[in-house]
Design a protein around this motif. Structure first.
Motif, PDB file in Angstrom:
ATOM      1  N   ILE A  87       0.817  -1.212   0.000  1.00 18.45           N
ATOM      2  CA  ILE A  87       0.000   0.000   0.000  1.00 18.45           C
ATOM      3  C   ILE A  87       0.853   1.265   0.000  1.00 18.45           C
ATOM      4  O   ILE A  87       0.547   2.239  -0.707  1.00 18.45           O
ATOM      5  N   LEU A  88       1.943   1.253   0.789  1.00 16.57           N
ATOM      6  CA  LEU A  88       2.711   2.479   1.007  1.00 16.57           C
ATOM      7  C   LEU A  88       3.952   2.608   0.132  1.00 16.57           C
ATOM      8  O   LEU A  88       4.477   3.712  -0.024  1.00 16.57           O
TER       9      LEU A  88
ATOM     10  N   PRO B 179       2.367   3.005  -4.738  1.00 19.08           N
ATOM     11  CA  PRO B 179       2.701   4.395  -5.084  1.00 19.08           C
ATOM     12  C   PRO B 179       3.874   4.506  -6.054  1.00 19.08           C
ATOM     13  O   PRO B 179       3.830   5.322  -6.989  1.00 19.08           O
TER      14      PRO B 179
ATOM     15  N   LEU C 225      -1.280  10.256  -5.878  1.00 21.25           N
ATOM     16  CA  LEU C 225      -1.405   9.690  -4.533  1.00 21.25           C
ATOM     17  C   LEU C 225      -2.782   9.063  -4.326  1.00 21.25           C
ATOM     18  O   LEU C 225      -2.905   7.987  -3.725  1.00 21.25           O
ATOM     19  N   PHE C 226      -3.810   9.740  -4.842  1.00 20.49           N
ATOM     20  CA  PHE C 226      -5.156   9.179  -4.691  1.00 20.49           C
ATOM     21  C   PHE C 226      -5.299   7.886  -5.481  1.00 20.49           C
ATOM     22  O   PHE C 226      -5.877   6.904  -4.994  1.00 20.49           O
TER      23      PHE C 226
ATOM     24  N   SER D  63      -2.989   5.855  -6.162  1.00 18.75           N
ATOM     25  CA  SER D  63      -2.232   4.858  -5.406  1.00 18.75           C
ATOM     26  C   SER D  63      -3.078   4.289  -4.275  1.00 18.75           C
ATOM     27  O   SER D  63      -3.128   3.076  -4.075  1.00 18.75           O
ATOM     28  N   TRP D  64      -3.757   5.172  -3.551  1.00 20.70           N
ATOM     29  CA  TRP D  64      -4.540   4.728  -2.393  1.00 20.70           C
ATOM     30  C   TRP D  64      -5.778   3.933  -2.827  1.00 20.70           C
ATOM     31  O   TRP D  64      -6.207   3.012  -2.125  1.00 20.70           O
TER      32      TRP D  64
ATOM     33  N   SER E 112      -6.206  -4.697   2.633  1.00 24.14           N
ATOM     34  CA  SER E 112      -6.358  -3.685   1.590  1.00 24.14           C
ATOM     35  C   SER E 112      -7.805  -3.216   1.482  1.00 24.14           C
ATOM     36  O   SER E 112      -8.084  -2.013   1.446  1.00 24.14           O
TER      37      SER E 112
ATOM     38  N   GLN F 250      -8.154   0.525   2.763  1.00 25.44           N
ATOM     39  CA  GLN F 250      -8.291   1.439   1.629  1.00 25.44           C
ATOM     40  C   GLN F 250      -9.746   1.613   1.209  1.00 25.44           C
ATOM     41  O   GLN F 250     -10.200   2.724   0.952  1.00 25.44           O
TER      42      GLN F 250
ATOM     43  N   THR G  98     -11.968   4.011   3.187  1.00 23.93           N
ATOM     44  CA  THR G  98     -11.514   5.408   3.342  1.00 23.93           C
ATOM     45  C   THR G  98     -11.411   6.168   2.017  1.00 23.93           C
ATOM     46  O   THR G  98     -10.900   7.290   1.996  1.00 23.93           O
ATOM     47  N   ILE G  99     -11.869   5.566   0.904  1.00 22.47           N
ATOM     48  CA  ILE G  99     -11.736   6.224  -0.398  1.00 22.47           C
ATOM     49  C   ILE G  99     -12.419   7.591  -0.418  1.00 22.47           C
ATOM     50  O   ILE G  99     -11.838   8.593  -0.835  1.00 22.47           O
TER      51      ILE G  99
ATOM     52  N   VAL H 289     -10.482  10.118   1.812  1.00 20.00           N
ATOM     53  CA  VAL H 289      -9.223  10.553   1.208  1.00 20.00           C
ATOM     54  C   VAL H 289      -9.490  11.500   0.036  1.00 20.00           C
ATOM     55  O   VAL H 289      -8.806  12.515  -0.128  1.00 20.00           O
TER      56      VAL H 289
END
Length: 507
Positions: free
Chosen positions: A314-315, A319, A337-338, A340-341, A378, A382, A385-386, A389
Motif C-alpha cells: 500500500i505504502l 505508489p 497519490l489518490f 495509489s490509495w 487492503s 483502503q 476510506t476512499i 481521502v
C-alpha cells in the motif's frame, strides 16, 4: 458434509440464506463504511466448518472455476457501464497502469518478500504477481455512486478492467518457471503481446457481433435479450482463451463495445447484468470465505507477515508503480497519490492464489493464506476510506445523481418502441422551456419526468429543469434522430454560451 447429510432441499435453503445474507449486508455496507466484499467473505467464514459448521469446502478447483465465472460477469457489467467518451481521455495512463504499473507493483512486492522471508526468488515473485493487480469487482463497487472526480474514477475503472490479464500472465508464467525450470523467461515476453493482441481483437470483433445480433434478432420476449448478452460474454471469454488470448481482456473490450453501441432493450440488458453481477460477487466472495480456514488465517505468523506485506504494498509498491507509470502524463502528485490509495485488492488475487494450490506447488496453502490476509487488509483499510481521502485531497466531483426509480416498457418482441432516459443539465437547451415549446422528432413523447426522486406527470405547460430525468417514448426508427436532436441541442447551447461570453468580454 452438509450436502450429503441433508440433500437437495437443504442445499436450496442454504443458497437462499446465503443470498439473503449477501443482499442485506450489501444494503448496509456503505452505511457502516465497510466494503461489501469483506462482509461477503465473513458470511462465508460464518457458514464454514470453523464457523457454524454448516459447510466444509476445500476444493481449490471449484473455487477457481466459480471465481473465474464470477469475474467474467463482473467485468462484463463494468464494461457495459463504462462510457467510451470518458475512458478515451484516460486510455494511455490506464493502459500504462494496467501493464507497467502491475509489473512494477509485482516486482517490488516480490523482491520485498524475497528479502523479508525464507522463500525462493521465484516463489516470492509469484506472490508479487498474484497481488500485483487492482480488482475490478472491488473498484467498481467502491466507486459506484461515490462522487469522485470523473477523471479519477475513469482512470481507476479502466485500469482495474484491463489489468487482470497482466496479473494472470505473470502468475501463470512464474508457476511455469517453478514447475518447468527449463522454460525460458525471454520466450514468455512475446507470448504476453500475443495474448493481449488476441484479447483486443476478439473482444472488439465479438462485441460488434453481439451489438448487431442484439439489434437484428427478433426474440419472443424482451427478457431473453439480457440472457443473450450474457451468452456473448461467456462465449467471448471462452473463444478468446481457447485461441490462446486473454479472455478477461476480451470480455472487457467486448462489453465496452456493446455498452457504447445503440442497443434495443438497453435498459433491460443493463439492469439484468447489474443484478447478475451483484449475485456473482456475493457467490464468489462467499465461496472464497468458505474456502479459507480462520484457524490457519488468523495465526501470529500470517497476521504479522500479512500486515508487513500490506504496508509494503500500500505504502511503497503501489505508489512507486503509479508515479513511474504516470511519469510525464497530465496528473498532479495529489491525483497520483489518490490513484495509489484507491488501488484496491479483491477477488482477483484470491482467485489467482488458488492456481498454485491446483498445481500442487510447495508452500501454496501458506501463500494463499498470506494473499487472503493482504486482500482483507487492503479492502478494509483502503476501501473504507476512499471517500474520506478524496475529500481531503479535494478530488470530490459533483454529486452523482443516480435515479432510485425505474420505468419499465413491457414488450413481447413485436413492439417497435423504446423508452429513452435522458438527464438534462445546466447547458441543455431544453432547460427552462415548457414542453409545448420543445420540438422533438416525430413519434417521440415525454412519458414522465423524475425530479428530486418524485414523478411529475408531464403536460404542455410543464417546465423542464436542470437535473430532470426525461423518459421519452420513441419508435425505434426515430431513436437515432432523437439522440442527434438532444446532442445538437446541447451543442447549440454551448455555442450560445460561448457567443455570450465573447459578447460580454467585448462589452
Amino acid at each position: 458434509m452438509f450436502f450429503e447429510a441433508f440433500g437437495t432441499d437443504s442445499f436450496l435453503l442454504l443458497t437462499a440464506l446465503l443470498l439473503f445474507s449477501g443482499v442485506f449486508v450489501a444494503k448496509f455496507s456503505s452505511r457502516w463504511g465497510i466494503p461489501a466484499l469483506i462482509l461477503f467473505i465473513l458470511i462465508g467464514m460464518l457458514f464454514g466448518s470453523e464457523g457454524l459448521g454448516i459447510v466444509y469446502f476445500n476444493d481449490a478447483s471449484t473455487a477457481q472455476l466459480i471465481g473465474v465465472f464470477a469475474l467474467v460477469i463482473i467485468l462484463f457489467e463494468g464494461g457495459l457501464h463504462t462510457k467510451w467518451a470518458t475512458v478515451k481521455s484516460v486510455a494511455l495512463p490506464s493502459l500504462s497502469l494496467a501493464t507497467l504499473g502491475v509489473l512494477l507493483t509485482s516486482m517490488i512486492a516480490g523482491f520485498s518478500v524475497y528479502f523479508l522471508f525464507e522463500l525462493s526468488l521465484l516463489e516470492s515473485l509469484l506472490f508479487g504477481a498474484i497481488v500485483g493487480s487492482t480488482d475490478a469487482a472491488a473498484v467498481f463497487a467502491a466507486l459506484k455512486e461515490r462522487n469522485i472526480k470523473a477523471k479519477m474514477g475513469a482512470t481507476l475503472e479502466a485500469e482495474s478492467g484491463t489489468n487482470d490479464p497482466m496479473a494472470v500472465f505473470l502468475t501463470l508464467s512464474f508457476i511455469e518457471l517453478i514447475t518447468s525450470p527449463d522454460t525460458s523467461l525471454w520466450m514468455l515476453i512475446p507470448r504476453f503481446f500475443f495474448q493481449m493482441g488476441l484479447g483486443l481483437v476478439f473482444g472488439f470483433v465479438l462485441g460488434k457481433l453481439a451489438s448487431v445480433s442484439i439489434n437484428k434478432i427478433k426474440l419472443d420476449s424482451s427478457a431473453l435479450y439480457p440472457i443473450f448478452s450474457v451468452a456473448f460474454a461467456l462465449a467471448t471469454y471462452s473463444i478468446t482463451a481457447f485461441s490462446g488470448g486473454s479472455g478477461f481482456l476480451g470480455v472487457y473490450v467486448a462489453a465496452l463495445v456493446i455498452g457504447n453501441s445503440e442497443l434495443t432493450y438497453r435498459y433491460s440488458i443493463f439492469q439484468f447484468n447489474e443484478g447478475f453481477a451483484w449475485m456473482a460477487q456475493i457467490l464468489m466472495f462467499v465461496i472464497l470465505g468458505l474456502f479459507v480456514f480462520p484457524s490457519e488465517l488468523f495465526t501470529a505468523p500470517i497476521m504479522i507477515n500479512g500486515l508487513l506485506l500490506s504496508a509494503v504494498l500500500i505504502l511503497i509498491a503501489r505508489p512507486a508503480a503509479v508515479f513511474l507509470s504516470l511519469l510525464g502524463m497530465n496528473y498532479s502528485n495529489k491525483e497520483k497519490l489518490f490513484i495509489s490509495w484507491a488501488g484496491l485488492r479483491g477477488a482477483v488475487p484470491i482467485v489467482l492464489a488458488t492456481f498454485p494450490i491446483v498445481e500442487g506447488l510447495e508452500n501454496s496453502q501458506s501463500l494463499f493464506n498470506l494473499v487472503f490476509f493482504v486482500v482483507l487488509t487492503s479492502a478494509l483499510v483502503q476501501g473504507s476510506t476512499i471517500s474520506y481521502v478524496a475529500k481531503k485531497m479535494t478530488l470530490v466531483g459533483p454529486k452523482k445523481d443516480v435515479p432510485h426509480h425505474s420505468i419499465e416498457l413491457i414488450s413481447m418482441g413485436k413492439a417497435k418502441a423504446e423508452m429513452i432516459q435522458y438527464q438534462t443539465n445546466a447547458e441543455s437547451a431544453v432547460v427552462g422551456k415548457k414542453l409545448h415549446e420543445v420540438s422533438f422528432p416525430n413519434r417521440a413523447n415525454i412519458s414522465a419526468i423524475i425530479r428530486d426522486n418524485e414523478v411529475i406527470t408531464p403536460y404542455g405547460e410543464t417546465e423542464i429543469h436542470a437535473g430532470d430525468f426525461l423518459y421519452i417514448l420513441v419508435e425505434e426508427k426515430y431513436k437515432a434522430q432523437l439522440k442527434r436532436t438532444l446532442e445538437e441541442r446541447v451543442k447549440k447551447s454551448k455555442e450560445k454560451q460561448k457567443e455570450k461570453q465573447k459578447q460580454d468580454a467585448v462589452n
